[in-house]
Design a protein around this motif. Structure first.
Motif, PDB file in Angstrom:
ATOM      1  N   ALA A 178       0.854  -1.208  -0.042  1.00 43.03           N
ATOM      2  CA  ALA A 178       0.021  -0.021  -0.019  1.00 43.03           C
ATOM      3  C   ALA A 178       0.994   1.317  -0.064  1.00 43.03           C
ATOM      4  CB  ALA A 178      -0.876   0.004   1.138  1.00 43.03           C
ATOM      5  N   VAL A 179       0.357   2.375  -0.533  1.00 38.48           N
ATOM      6  CA  VAL A 179       1.095   3.705  -0.558  1.00 38.48           C
ATOM      7  C   VAL A 179       0.284   4.667   0.235  1.00 38.48           C
ATOM      8  CG1 VAL A 179       1.903   5.439  -2.045  1.00 38.48           C
ATOM      9  CG2 VAL A 179       1.797   3.094  -2.881  1.00 38.48           C
ATOM     10  N   ASN A 180       0.791   5.283   1.200  1.00 37.54           N
ATOM     11  CA  ASN A 180       0.451   6.464   1.905  1.00 37.54           C
ATOM     12  C   ASN A 180       0.348   7.516   0.980  1.00 37.54           C
ATOM     13  OD1 ASN A 180       0.739   4.634   4.071  1.00 37.54           O
ATOM     14  ND2 ASN A 180       0.879   6.234   5.407  1.00 37.54           N
ATOM     15  N   VAL A 181      -0.835   8.275   1.091  1.00 39.18           N
ATOM     16  CA  VAL A 181      -0.796   9.582   0.299  1.00 39.18           C
ATOM     17  C   VAL A 181      -0.959  10.593   1.223  1.00 39.18           C
ATOM     18  CG1 VAL A 181      -1.751  11.090  -1.438  1.00 39.18           C
ATOM     19  CG2 VAL A 181      -1.441   8.560  -1.646  1.00 39.18           C
ATOM     20  N   THR A 182       0.129  11.612   1.356  1.00 39.18           N
ATOM     21  CA  THR A 182      -0.013  12.705   2.553  1.00 39.18           C
ATOM     22  C   THR A 182      -0.983  13.801   2.293  1.00 39.18           C
ATOM     23  OG1 THR A 182       1.785  13.683   1.223  1.00 39.18           O
ATOM     24  CG2 THR A 182       2.470  12.313   3.039  1.00 39.18           C
ATOM     25  N   ASP A 183      -1.606  14.150   3.442  1.00 36.97           N
ATOM     26  CA  ASP A 183      -2.588  15.343   3.119  1.00 36.97           C
ATOM     27  C   ASP A 183      -1.982  16.675   3.778  1.00 36.97           C
ATOM     28  OD1 ASP A 183      -4.786  17.078   3.463  1.00 36.97           O
ATOM     29  OD2 ASP A 183      -5.643  16.102   5.504  1.00 36.97           O
ATOM     30  N   VAL A 219      -3.242   4.536   0.860  1.00 36.38           N
ATOM     31  CA  VAL A 219      -3.568   4.803   2.460  1.00 36.38           C
ATOM     32  C   VAL A 219      -3.858   6.239   2.602  1.00 36.38           C
ATOM     33  CG1 VAL A 219      -2.789   4.931   4.775  1.00 36.38           C
ATOM     34  CG2 VAL A 219      -2.351   2.793   3.384  1.00 36.38           C
ATOM     35  N   MET A 220      -5.149   6.596   2.687  1.00 38.00           N
ATOM     36  CA  MET A 220      -5.318   8.212   2.563  1.00 38.00           C
ATOM     37  C   MET A 220      -5.024   8.653   3.874  1.00 38.00           C
ATOM     38  SD  MET A 220      -8.987  10.153   2.105  1.00 38.00           S
ATOM     39  CE  MET A 220      -9.597   9.226   3.706  1.00 38.00           C
ATOM     40  N   GLN A 221      -4.142   9.857   3.988  1.00 32.33           N
ATOM     41  CA  GLN A 221      -3.674  10.207   5.171  1.00 32.33           C
ATOM     42  C   GLN A 221      -4.812  11.589   5.169  1.00 32.33           C
ATOM     43  OE1 GLN A 221       0.807   9.292   5.438  1.00 32.33           O
ATOM     44  NE2 GLN A 221       0.265  11.397   5.815  1.00 32.33           N
ATOM     45  N   MET A 222      -5.087  11.921   6.708  1.00 30.48           N
ATOM     46  CA  MET A 222      -6.364  12.609   6.759  1.00 30.48           C
ATOM     47  C   MET A 222      -5.662  13.527   8.047  1.00 30.48           C
ATOM     48  SD  MET A 222     -10.201  12.409   6.949  1.00 30.48           S
ATOM     49  CE  MET A 222     -10.514  12.712   5.246  1.00 30.48           C
ATOM     50  N   VAL A 223      -5.436  14.746   8.119  1.00 29.48           N
ATOM     51  CA  VAL A 223      -5.033  15.625   9.163  1.00 29.48           C
ATOM     52  C   VAL A 223      -6.196  16.672   9.601  1.00 29.48           C
ATOM     53  CG1 VAL A 223      -2.746  15.567   8.299  1.00 29.48           C
ATOM     54  CG2 VAL A 223      -4.312  17.529   7.963  1.00 29.48           C
ATOM     55  N   THR A 224      -6.333  16.748  10.963  1.00 26.57           N
ATOM     56  CA  THR A 224      -7.266  17.477  11.662  1.00 26.57           C
ATOM     57  C   THR A 224      -7.070  19.096  11.467  1.00 26.57           C
ATOM     58  OG1 THR A 224      -6.736  17.380  13.803  1.00 26.57           O
ATOM     59  CG2 THR A 224      -8.103  15.511  13.261  1.00 26.57           C
ATOM     60  N   ARG A 225      -6.085  19.207  10.941  1.00 28.94           N
ATOM     61  CA  ARG A 225      -5.647  20.728  10.795  1.00 28.94           C
ATOM     62  C   ARG A 225      -6.726  21.756  10.047  1.00 28.94           C
ATOM     63  NH1 ARG A 225      -0.624  20.420   8.063  1.00 28.94           N
ATOM     64  NH2 ARG A 225      -2.017  20.495   6.383  1.00 28.94           N
ATOM     65  N   ASP A 226      -6.740  21.103   8.994  1.00 27.58           N
ATOM     66  CA  ASP A 226      -7.701  21.986   7.727  1.00 27.58           C
ATOM     67  C   ASP A 226      -8.881  21.901   7.959  1.00 27.58           C
ATOM     68  OD1 ASP A 226      -5.035  22.511   7.152  1.00 27.58           O
ATOM     69  OD2 ASP A 226      -4.802  20.943   5.866  1.00 27.58           O
ATOM     70  N   ARG A 227      -9.581  20.984   8.137  1.00 32.68           N
ATOM     71  CA  ARG A 227     -11.227  20.360   8.244  1.00 32.68           C
ATOM     72  C   ARG A 227     -11.706  20.287   9.667  1.00 32.68           C
ATOM     73  NH1 ARG A 227     -10.075  16.017   3.718  1.00 32.68           N
ATOM     74  NH2 ARG A 227      -8.101  16.174   4.923  1.00 32.68           N
ATOM     75  N   ASN A 228     -13.024  20.876   9.894  1.00 31.79           N
ATOM     76  CA  ASN A 228     -13.877  20.478  10.899  1.00 31.79           C
ATOM     77  C   ASN A 228     -14.388  18.984  10.795  1.00 31.79           C
ATOM     78  OD1 ASN A 228     -16.124  20.586   9.691  1.00 31.79           O
ATOM     79  ND2 ASN A 228     -16.852  22.501  10.566  1.00 31.79           N
ATOM     80  N   ARG A 229     -14.904  18.726  11.689  1.00 30.83           N
ATOM     81  CA  ARG A 229     -15.659  17.339  11.915  1.00 30.83           C
ATOM     82  C   ARG A 229     -16.839  17.053  10.557  1.00 30.83           C
ATOM     83  NH1 ARG A 229     -17.950  17.831  17.903  1.00 30.83           N
ATOM     84  NH2 ARG A 229     -16.365  19.330  18.142  1.00 30.83           N
ATOM     85  N   ILE A 249     -11.700   3.897  -1.631  1.00 25.64           N
ATOM     86  CA  ILE A 249     -10.518   4.108  -0.518  1.00 25.64           C
ATOM     87  C   ILE A 249     -10.915   3.298   0.582  1.00 25.64           C
ATOM     88  CG2 ILE A 249      -9.086   5.706   0.782  1.00 25.64           C
ATOM     89  CD1 ILE A 249      -9.530   7.770  -1.630  1.00 25.64           C
ATOM     90  N   ARG A 250      -9.994   2.631   1.006  1.00 24.74           N
ATOM     91  CA  ARG A 250     -10.257   1.598   1.999  1.00 24.74           C
ATOM     92  C   ARG A 250      -9.288   1.621   3.282  1.00 24.74           C
ATOM     93  NH1 ARG A 250     -14.128   1.721  -0.435  1.00 24.74           N
ATOM     94  NH2 ARG A 250     -15.362   0.035  -1.418  1.00 24.74           N
ATOM     95  N   ASN A 251      -8.322   2.360   3.259  1.00 26.63           N
ATOM     96  CA  ASN A 251      -7.478   2.757   4.318  1.00 26.63           C
ATOM     97  C   ASN A 251      -7.352   4.187   4.436  1.00 26.63           C
ATOM     98  OD1 ASN A 251      -6.466  -0.284   4.064  1.00 26.63           O
ATOM     99  ND2 ASN A 251      -5.662   0.401   2.068  1.00 26.63           N
ATOM    100  N   ILE A 252      -7.235   4.446   5.921  1.00 30.66           N
ATOM    101  CA  ILE A 252      -7.093   5.958   6.462  1.00 30.66           C
ATOM    102  C   ILE A 252      -6.212   5.919   7.422  1.00 30.66           C
ATOM    103  CG2 ILE A 252      -8.989   5.455   7.920  1.00 30.66           C
ATOM    104  CD1 ILE A 252      -9.386   8.389   7.613  1.00 30.66           C
ATOM    105  N   LEU A 253      -5.365   6.958   7.537  1.00 35.67           N
ATOM    106  CA  LEU A 253      -4.312   6.982   8.375  1.00 35.67           C
ATOM    107  C   LEU A 253      -4.660   8.643   9.032  1.00 35.67           C
ATOM    108  CD1 LEU A 253      -1.422   5.832   9.623  1.00 35.67           C
ATOM    109  CD2 LEU A 253      -0.584   7.873   8.449  1.00 35.67           C
ATOM    110  N   CYS A 254      -5.130   8.430  10.495  1.00 36.54           N
ATOM    111  CA  CYS A 254      -5.291   9.529  10.963  1.00 36.54           C
ATOM    112  C   CYS A 254      -4.451  10.219  11.849  1.00 36.54           C
ATOM    113  CB  CYS A 254      -6.639   9.264  12.019  1.00 36.54           C
ATOM    114  SG  CYS A 254      -7.807   8.337  11.348  1.00 36.54           S
ATOM    115  N   LEU A 255      -4.235  11.647  11.584  1.00 39.77           N
ATOM    116  CA  LEU A 255      -3.139  12.334  12.354  1.00 39.77           C
ATOM    117  C   LEU A 255      -3.508  13.782  12.631  1.00 39.77           C
ATOM    118  CD1 LEU A 255      -1.702  11.667   8.990  1.00 39.77           C
ATOM    119  CD2 LEU A 255       0.166  11.711  10.651  1.00 39.77           C
TER     120      LEU A 255
END
Lengths: 222, 310
Positions: B48-53, B78-88, B103-109
């Motif tokens: 799998a390949v992480n794609v940065t956000d 692997v979709m990376q998702m950060v909480t810096r730019d988007r609200n809930r 997309i079936r993988n997520i990485l939460c940061l």
């Protein structure tokens, strides 16, 4: 207290330039304590403005007055005559004070002479730090008395980010990592278990996200 | 965890395979060819390949879009998702949208602070933190409900990842934090780059003692050093990075023209050691700016992508 900082003299000069008679209105509470807008600052600023305009061949008549609090009508009233005599009021209060003055003296231009910085404490002489964002729902009990919403650069509720190193925040080596402070303090208090507790997303409705806030105390209304 | 894996990465890990993931940063613009080039380098050599956000808070093509480009080439993102730019609201919406696109993988940061980035004058969001995001994705998947409790038509069944930094202080606390992330929903963990193996082993030992390695798949991060300058930068400028003197000395002692080779050798040795550590279920190769080198490393390390059981 509300911590503020006086605006640069050049900016103040530009703002007051259209007016010939100016009332500089100080506030004797928070901004006085942080040396931004009390009686002494009013006097210093008045002299500086008079000198500056005179040096350029201009003229300005400056009146000085400091009231106890610009956020309370009872004290604002003391400035009524002065506001009426002058063509503008330069308020050295926090943003709340400036607006309270503007609301009270509807026909007089009211200008801000201070940038309101934050709710903070005097850490040591000349150094003020932000401690509270006024979120409207204090959760300091779980965090050992240190607010991560205010003092963590990312408002993290469940622990530090990977950028915390040597007790400092990744955004600035001078800034303490709030989470390091929280961990250290909980360790001392024997409350490390708090760190295992999941803190759910914050309800921001009590904060600025809920629109302008108003506190009504029925028990005090007469 | 997902009852029936929809994610290939999950399949590899649940079947006991040693997973290999890599990282791919989207371009600063709308040119999908940049992503496809990186995809071509990585295809067939990683699970799998992480794609940065918007990594390091520099504005780039969205992670979701770049994930889709890779997916169209047959890679698993692997979709990376950060909480810096988007609200809930935006985060949940994008997770549903990403799932609908396959997309079936997520990485939460939480994400790097915007003051490091290309637009430091921006307002940040941080409505929720990375652990809240983990819990939200878990609730969407396992209970089929959004954060408000509303029942979803088509819950996004994501394989959920989180990051961990075994080198951050204090060590004992960071094991507590790992436990918290697992509790909140993390199925797999990708760690900060490992150069200090001793410290990493100690962290793993504590994680094993807490029973955490039975509950989560840990993929150890590695980054091959390419130059002395990069070594210096990683050692002193990158937040949360621990490059011990021994590694710096080896890099400094490498003959002229052979520095990158030495970096690769260190990386391969690290991978070999990591494979021996109980509880390490894979490696995450972050070949910063050197995606074309990943296949070489995977091959030299004797790693083969795909499930362990053929």
């Amino acid at each position: 207290m509300i911590v503020g900082e006086q605006k640069p003299i050049a900016e103040i000069k530009r703002m007051v330039a259209p007016y010939k008679k100016l009332l500089i209105l100080g506030c004797g509470t928070c901004v006085s304590t942080c040396f931004a807008g009390g009686k002494d600052e009013v006097a210093t600023l008045a002299s500086a403005l008079r000198l500056a305009f005179r040096a350029e061949g201009g003229e300005i008549e400056v009146e000085e007055l400091t009231v106890e609090r610009q956020c309370e009508n009872e004290f604002i009233q003391e400035a009524a005559a002065g506001a009426a005599r002058n063509s503008a009021v330069l308020s050295l209060a926090c943003g709340a004070g400036v607006q309270a003055i503007a609301r009270r003296f509807g026909r007089t231009p009211v200008l801000p002479g201070v940038n309101t910085s934050f709710i903070g404490v005097l850490e040591r002489q000349g150094v003020f730090t932000e401690e509270c964002i006024g979120c409207g729902n204090c959760e300091l009990a779980v965090f050992g008395g240190i607010c991560p919403i205010t003092r963590c650069s990312k408002k993290l509720l469940n622990g530090p980010c990977g950028g915390s190193q040597g007790g400092k925040c990744e955004i600035d080596p001078e800034t303490d990592c709030a989470w390091q402070l929280i961990i250290d303090r909980l360790r001392v208090l024997g409350q490390m278990d708090n760190l295992r507790t999941y803190i759910p997303p914050k309800d921001w409705r009590s904060s600025i996200s809920g629109g302008p806030r108003k506190l009504v105390r029925e028990d005090l209304i007469v | 965890m997902n009852p029936e894996p929809q994610s290939g990465l999950q399949r590899v890990l649940s079947e006991g395979g040693f997973a290999v993931t890599a990282e791919c940063g989207p371009p600063r613009g709308g040119n999908a060819e940049v992503i496809r080039d990186k995809g071509r380098w990585l295809k067939g050599c990683v699970d799998a390949v992480n794609v940065t956000d918007n990594q390091t808070a520099i504005v780039r093509m969205s992670s979701i879009a770049a994930c889709v480009h890779l997916q169209q080439m047959g890679l698993e993102p692997v979709m990376q998702m950060v909480t810096r730019d988007r609200n809930r609201i935006a985060l949940q919406s994008d997770i549903m949208g990403a799932y609908s696109l396959g997309i079936r993988n997520i990485l939460c940061l939480s994400g790097d602070h915007q003051t490091f980035g290309s637009q430091p004058d921006a307002m940040n969001v941080f409505d929720i933190d990375s652990i809240n995001l983990l819990r939200a994705v878990q609730t969407m998947r396992d209970e089929g409900r959004d954060m408000s409790g509303y029942e979803l038509d088509g819950p996004p069944r994501m394989f959920i990842g989180a990051v961990a930094n075994p080198f951050a202080d204090p060590l004992d606390y960071h094991v507590i934090r790992l436990a918290k992330k697992i509790e909140a929903g993390a199925d797999f963990i990708q760690t900060q780059c490992v150069y200090n193996l001793e410290r990493f082993k100690e962290w793993m030992r504590l994680a094993r003692e807490e029973g955490l390695t039975d509950r989560v798949h840990i993929l150890a991060g590695v980054t091959p050093l390419r130059s002395l300058r990069m070594t210096q930068h990683m050692a002193s400028k990158v937040a949360g990075m621990d490059v011990p003197d021994s590694v710096r000395k080896r890099m400094a002692g490498a003959p002229r023209g052979k520095v990158a080779e030495e970096g690769t050798r260190i990386c391969l040795e690290t991978i070999a050691e990591l494979r021996q550590i109980e509880g390490v279920h894979g490696v995450h190769i972050m070949a910063i700016g050197g995606e074309e080198k990943v296949s070489e490393i995977v091959e030299a390390a004797g790693l083969t992508p795909g499930p362990a059981v053929a």
